[in-house]
Enzyme design. Sequence first.
Site, short mmCIF file in Angstrom:
data_model
loop_
_atom_site.label_atom_id
_atom_site.label_comp_id
_atom_site.label_asym_id
_atom_site.label_seq_id
_atom_site.Cartn_x
_atom_site.Cartn_y
_atom_site.Cartn_z
N GLU A 45 15.32 38.77 -38.38
CA GLU A 45 15.23 38.15 -37.07
C GLU A 45 14.86 39.16 -35.99
OE1 GLU A 45 15.07 35.12 -36.27
OE2 GLU A 45 15.61 34.24 -38.20
N CYS A 198 3.33 21.38 -37.63
CA CYS A 198 3.34 21.10 -36.19
C CYS A 198 2.86 22.35 -35.44
CB CYS A 198 4.75 20.71 -35.75
SG CYS A 198 4.82 19.90 -34.15
N CYS A 205 -0.54 16.02 -38.15
CA CYS A 205 0.40 14.89 -37.99
C CYS A 205 0.38 13.94 -39.20
CB CYS A 205 0.07 14.12 -36.72
SG CYS A 205 0.27 15.10 -35.20
N CYS A 208 3.00 15.03 -41.67
CA CYS A 208 4.29 15.44 -41.12
C CYS A 208 5.38 14.51 -41.63
CB CYS A 208 4.25 15.40 -39.59
SG CYS A 208 5.82 15.85 -38.83
N CYS A 214 7.96 10.47 -34.32
CA CYS A 214 7.45 11.41 -33.31
C CYS A 214 6.93 10.64 -32.10
CB CYS A 214 6.35 12.28 -33.90
SG CYS A 214 5.68 13.47 -32.72
#
Length: 352
Positions: A45, A198, A205, A208, A214
């Site tokens: 991270e 995305c 889309c 997805c 959405c």
Amino acid sequence: MREQAIGAEILDWYDANARILPWRIAPGDRLAGIAPDPYRVWLSEIMLQQTTVAAVKEYFLHFTTLWPSVTDLAAAEDAAVMGEWAGLGYYARARNLLKCARAVVAEHGGRFPTTEAELLTLPGIGPYTAAAIASIAFDRPAPVMDGNIERVMSRLFAVEEPLPTSKPVLKAHAERLTPQGRPGDHAQALMDLGATICTPKNPACGICPVMRNCAARAQGIAADLPRKLPKKAKPTRLGYVYLAQRADGAVLLETRPDKGLLGGMLAFPTSDWSEFPTEAPPLEAAWEDPSAEVRHTFTHFHLRLALRVAQVGAEVQPSRGVFVVRDQFKPSALPTLMRKAYDLGRGTLGHN
């Protein structure tokens, strides 16, 4: 509830499509009881802050080979860690990496705290990183908000308010969406969804897993979100960078101050960086002007450094920095800006 349906769809998709990453426990292994290593989650991270996955993979594998545990990293020499970090950028991260590792060892017995509140007390760990570690490493339901997840939230709930002012609204949506079960996998699923489907441009889309839920897709505005406030133009700063070499091949380097850009890194001496810089050579010499300029862009400004090169005798003493003998000089240990300077001046120095 709509949120529960969305969360289930995202986790089902993740179970079948999770990216394979060197710091990640695959969803199947995690379900089988294999727990993530908090050290590897934390290290990844920190490295991934404002840096791409592709750029981080090699550094992560190298670091975890050299220092496989937080205890190993805490015991490492500062110069060794800074040298291995060279090229990854945002060097304050490397300084904080060492401070954090040493705090974990000295104050927590070599074990990372498990809550966001405790993690936030460690050097270099802010709200995003604390949430990511708590969620991914310890399966706590902490909403993790990176750029990918902000984009997914803005489209999923059709948030048209521009970033960064929409951040609180997006986080509130993410909090409602975060499940009590498997929150770490949920967070990584959202990251993967934003990174692979995305995407910022031309979101896929049609494949997805949550397209039916959405709101932005339903309104035909998915590709337009998230909206962003106009960015201010970056100013340009100027300066000089000095490459000096002795007759025996030794090269003049200095360690930059801990605070500031490239803090703690090995570097060639430079002047100030400003609109009207003043030449500040580190020693008396017949400095050559090869009519070359190093160009680099930092987060908040562009930098242009005019190159100056000199060959000097063994008796010359610099006002700052030290000469590093040729067989100990590692260009790879320099930050990217300084490697650019070296690449421009190496011909004049006689380096192949």
